[in-house]
Scaffold this motif. Structure first.
Motif, mmCIF file in Angstrom:
data_model
loop_
_atom_site.group_PDB
_atom_site.id
_atom_site.type_symbol
_atom_site.label_atom_id
_atom_site.label_comp_id
_atom_site.label_asym_id
_atom_site.label_seq_id
_atom_site.Cartn_x
_atom_site.Cartn_y
_atom_site.Cartn_z
ATOM 1 N N LEU A 1 -8.843 -2.361 7.464
ATOM 2 C CA LEU A 1 -8.994 -3.792 6.695
ATOM 3 C C LEU A 1 -7.755 -4.169 5.798
ATOM 4 O O LEU A 1 -7.564 -5.412 5.703
ATOM 5 C CB LEU A 1 -10.072 -3.437 5.504
ATOM 6 N N GLU A 2 -6.934 -3.179 5.159
ATOM 7 C CA GLU A 2 -6.015 -3.511 4.265
ATOM 8 C C GLU A 2 -4.711 -4.249 4.977
ATOM 9 O O GLU A 2 -4.371 -5.508 4.360
ATOM 10 C CB GLU A 2 -5.308 -2.281 3.465
ATOM 11 N N PRO A 3 -4.305 -3.904 6.242
ATOM 12 C CA PRO A 3 -3.182 -4.483 6.975
ATOM 13 C C PRO A 3 -3.657 -5.897 7.167
ATOM 14 O O PRO A 3 -2.786 -6.937 7.404
ATOM 15 C CB PRO A 3 -3.239 -3.676 8.241
ATOM 16 N N ILE A 4 -5.031 -6.135 7.736
ATOM 17 C CA ILE A 4 -5.302 -7.719 7.845
ATOM 18 C C ILE A 4 -5.249 -8.330 6.590
ATOM 19 O O ILE A 4 -4.953 -9.603 6.604
ATOM 20 C CB ILE A 4 -6.741 -7.585 8.351
ATOM 21 N N CYS A 5 -5.799 -7.910 5.548
ATOM 22 C CA CYS A 5 -5.740 -8.641 4.405
ATOM 23 C C CYS A 5 -4.128 -8.939 4.023
ATOM 24 O O CYS A 5 -3.777 -10.107 3.499
ATOM 25 C CB CYS A 5 -6.428 -7.850 3.105
ATOM 26 N N GLU A 6 -3.554 -7.941 3.900
ATOM 27 C CA GLU A 6 -1.991 -8.329 3.774
ATOM 28 C C GLU A 6 -1.350 -9.179 4.609
ATOM 29 O O GLU A 6 -0.521 -10.240 4.375
ATOM 30 C CB GLU A 6 -1.241 -6.833 4.004
ATOM 31 N N ALA A 7 -1.816 -9.262 6.146
ATOM 32 C CA ALA A 7 -1.068 -10.155 6.841
ATOM 33 C C ALA A 7 -1.277 -11.568 6.596
ATOM 34 O O ALA A 7 -0.780 -12.550 6.906
ATOM 35 C CB ALA A 7 -1.402 -9.587 8.332
ATOM 36 N N GLN A 8 -2.767 -11.863 6.330
ATOM 37 C CA GLN A 8 -3.235 -12.865 6.140
ATOM 38 C C GLN A 8 -3.557 -13.556 4.739
ATOM 39 O O GLN A 8 -4.146 -14.616 4.516
ATOM 40 C CB GLN A 8 -4.687 -12.924 6.855
ATOM 41 N N GLY A 9 -2.896 -12.872 3.613
ATOM 42 C CA GLY A 9 -3.015 -13.338 2.533
ATOM 43 C C GLY A 9 -4.257 -13.104 1.880
ATOM 44 O O GLY A 9 -4.542 -14.288 0.920
ATOM 45 N N VAL A 10 -5.000 -12.256 2.005
ATOM 46 C CA VAL A 10 -6.444 -12.016 1.360
ATOM 47 C C VAL A 10 -6.249 -11.157 0.266
ATOM 48 O O VAL A 10 -6.011 -10.014 0.499
ATOM 49 C CB VAL A 10 -7.458 -11.715 2.269
ATOM 50 N N PRO A 11 -6.386 -11.672 -1.172
ATOM 51 C CA PRO A 11 -6.227 -10.784 -2.124
ATOM 52 C C PRO A 11 -7.314 -9.482 -2.141
ATOM 53 O O PRO A 11 -8.299 -9.770 -1.934
ATOM 54 C CB PRO A 11 -6.613 -11.593 -3.311
ATOM 55 N N PHE A 12 -6.649 -8.406 -2.558
ATOM 56 C CA PHE A 12 -7.674 -7.068 -2.690
ATOM 57 C C PHE A 12 -7.317 -6.268 -3.978
ATOM 58 O O PHE A 12 -5.874 -6.343 -3.930
ATOM 59 C CB PHE A 12 -7.868 -6.443 -1.398
ATOM 60 N N VAL A 13 -8.007 -5.653 -4.291
ATOM 61 C CA VAL A 13 -7.688 -4.334 -5.175
ATOM 62 C C VAL A 13 -8.448 -3.324 -4.717
ATOM 63 O O VAL A 13 -9.575 -3.066 -4.513
ATOM 64 C CB VAL A 13 -8.337 -4.770 -6.452
#
Length: 260
Positions: A67-79
């Motif tokens: 999940l995290e690499p997709i969020c980073e690549a697509q600019g999806v904020p997460f904690v």
């Protein structure tokens, strides 16, 4: 063996329907839930006006590697918050605001970010320390899923998402190492294989299917034949989950051979 701990992640922001499908595949692959020990996530678990909070136990290295690499690549904020593993790493919080690089904050056992002496010296001032800790309190925005990316996009409600075509999780495919039974001594085949202490199935009269056990306390135990240990080492090196011992299987130079 990979160290595993409990971890949670909160994601949010405006996400296109197409990107959401990719995220749900990753969420399914990670076996995430909206509650500790809850049912696997599905689209109906989304709550309008809130970010999406997801939880899991037994997370490898405390990181959601799908999940995290997709969020980073697509600019999806997460904690993401992860428990520590004794003797390896402490609890941590990872903040990704949607731009730049994720920032890792060490935390106390209750999940509170802190700064140590080295970090204080690196930051250089009390104002910088306070700013650093304030950034650790980043609030993930509500998740909004749209039909299209960009301005003027229509919002897809959780109900509509739940009614959309289900995106199945990716298939789990295990690699298998095929070996000739000539790499196993007749004595091992006759006397040890019927009592193999980990999962092993007869392949009729042709050989066996053997699970590549990852517990070295079992595979390296006294009494495990040397040729079995050697085969397990090769299978692990090649990222195989099974060994197929077959009378017509291939022979490899690095393993011993026996006359039958």
């Amino acid at each position: 063996m990979v160290d595993r701990v409990s971890a949670s992640i909160t994601i949010g922001g405006t996400i296109s329907h197409a990107l959401w499908k990719s995220l749900t595949v990753a969420i399914a692959a990670e076996a995430l839930s909206t509650d500790w020990d809850g049912e696997p996530f599905n689209d109906s678990d989304l709550t309008e006006g809130q970010p999406l909070r997801l939880y899991a136990h037994e997370v490898a290295n405390g990181t959601f590697k799908e999940l995290e690499p997709i969020c980073e690549a697509q600019g999806v904020p997460f904690v993401r918050s992860s428990y520590g593993f004794t003797g390896q790493w402490g609890p941590e919080k990872v903040v990704f605001t949607g731009t730049g690089d994720p920032v890792i904050y060490p935390c106390s056992e209750d999940g509170t970010p802190y700064v140590d002496r080295a970090k204080i010296e690196a930051l250089g001032s009390l104002a910088a320390v306070n700013a650093y800790l304030d950034e650790a309190d980043f609030a993930v925005p509500p998740i909004v899923i749209t039909n299209e990316a960009g301005e003027g996009a229509s919002v897809v409600t959780p109900v509509a998402l739940a009614q959309a075509v289900h995106v199945p999780p990716p298939l789990e495919i295990a690699r298998m190492l095929a070996l000739s039974t000539r790499h196993m001594s007749p004595a091992t085949a006759a006397n040890w294989m019927p009592h193999c202490p980990w999962t092993c199935f007869d392949k009729d009269d042709y050989g066996w299917f053997m699970h590549v056990c990852d517990d070295v306390g079992i595979t390296e135990a006294k009494g495990v034949p040397a040729e079995i240990r050697s085969a397990i080492h090769v299978a692990k090196r090649e990222n195989c989950a099974w060994i197929m011992w077959d009378c017509d299987g291939p022979q490899i130079d690095e393993l011993p051979e026996y006359e039958w």
